[in-house]
Design a protein around this motif. Sequence first.
Motif, PDB file in Angstrom:
ATOM      1  N   PRO A  66       5.463  -4.421   1.181  1.00 24.79           N
ATOM      2  CA  PRO A  66       4.419  -3.474   0.796  1.00 24.79           C
ATOM      3  C   PRO A  66       4.756  -2.656  -0.439  1.00 24.79           C
ATOM      4  CG  PRO A  66       4.849  -3.327   3.149  1.00 24.79           C
ATOM      5  CD  PRO A  66       5.921  -4.199   2.554  1.00 24.79           C
ATOM      6  N   THR A  94       2.473  -4.995  -2.543  1.00 29.67           N
ATOM      7  CA  THR A  94       1.071  -4.585  -2.460  1.00 29.67           C
ATOM      8  C   THR A  94       0.807  -3.234  -3.095  1.00 29.67           C
ATOM      9  OG1 THR A  94       1.498  -3.721  -0.249  1.00 29.67           O
ATOM     10  CG2 THR A  94       0.599  -5.925  -0.378  1.00 29.67           C
ATOM     11  N   ASN A  95       1.707  -2.286  -2.939  1.00 27.28           N
ATOM     12  CA  ASN A  95       1.480  -0.924  -3.425  1.00 27.28           C
ATOM     13  C   ASN A  95       2.226  -0.677  -4.725  1.00 27.28           C
ATOM     14  OD1 ASN A  95      -0.049  -0.283  -1.093  1.00 27.28           O
ATOM     15  ND2 ASN A  95       1.851   0.036   0.032  1.00 27.28           N
ATOM     16  N   THR A 113       1.715  -7.912  -8.390  1.00 24.30           N
ATOM     17  CA  THR A 113       1.201  -6.889  -7.489  1.00 24.30           C
ATOM     18  C   THR A 113      -0.316  -6.810  -7.639  1.00 24.30           C
ATOM     19  OG1 THR A 113       1.503  -4.592  -6.752  1.00 24.30           O
ATOM     20  CG2 THR A 113       1.534  -4.992  -9.136  1.00 24.30           C
ATOM     21  N   ASP A 118      -3.907  -9.412   0.906  1.00 26.54           N
ATOM     22  CA  ASP A 118      -2.631  -8.824   1.289  1.00 26.54           C
ATOM     23  C   ASP A 118      -1.561  -9.905   1.447  1.00 26.54           C
ATOM     24  OD1 ASP A 118      -0.499  -7.450   2.355  1.00 26.54           O
ATOM     25  OD2 ASP A 118      -1.588  -6.711   4.113  1.00 26.54           O
TER      26      ASP A 118
END
Length: 151
Positions: A66, A94-95, A113, A118
């Motif tokens: 993440p 992802t973040n 990214t 997801d």
Amino acid sequence: MTGATRAQQLVLRGRGIVPGRVEGEALVSHETISGWGGIDPATGTIIERRHELYGVCFTGKVLVFPGAKGSSGWSGFFQSTRLMGTAPLAMVFTNLTTKAALGAIVTRVPTVTELDDDPVARIATGDLVEVDADNGLVVVHGPWSQACHPQ
């Protein structure tokens, strides 16, 4: 349709942060990763005791996670993995945060990214993953064991 069949067809589109193109085995974490105190740069191992990947080595793997947690020291610890030859092969997260982006840049591994799906939910540890950060693509070809050892 089996998970392996779905994975062989998976293409995720996102934003390349560090250019390059590699292919390798995925290592997926559903939890953010701490740099300072969370990894051992000398071995490329996650050492955060309560982390789901405690004791697992990410060296030479496509690290799918993440994002970063902790202090600004995150990037320095991941840069150390590059200097010690224990860095991941690529990063997919992802973040997007400044510490994660800087960490990817100083580690100098292809990084993607801001994907259209997801990656943590769609990629499994052991999948053969191509990271094409030049074009912002992550392609999952299927389970690593089947890709390397066709039956």
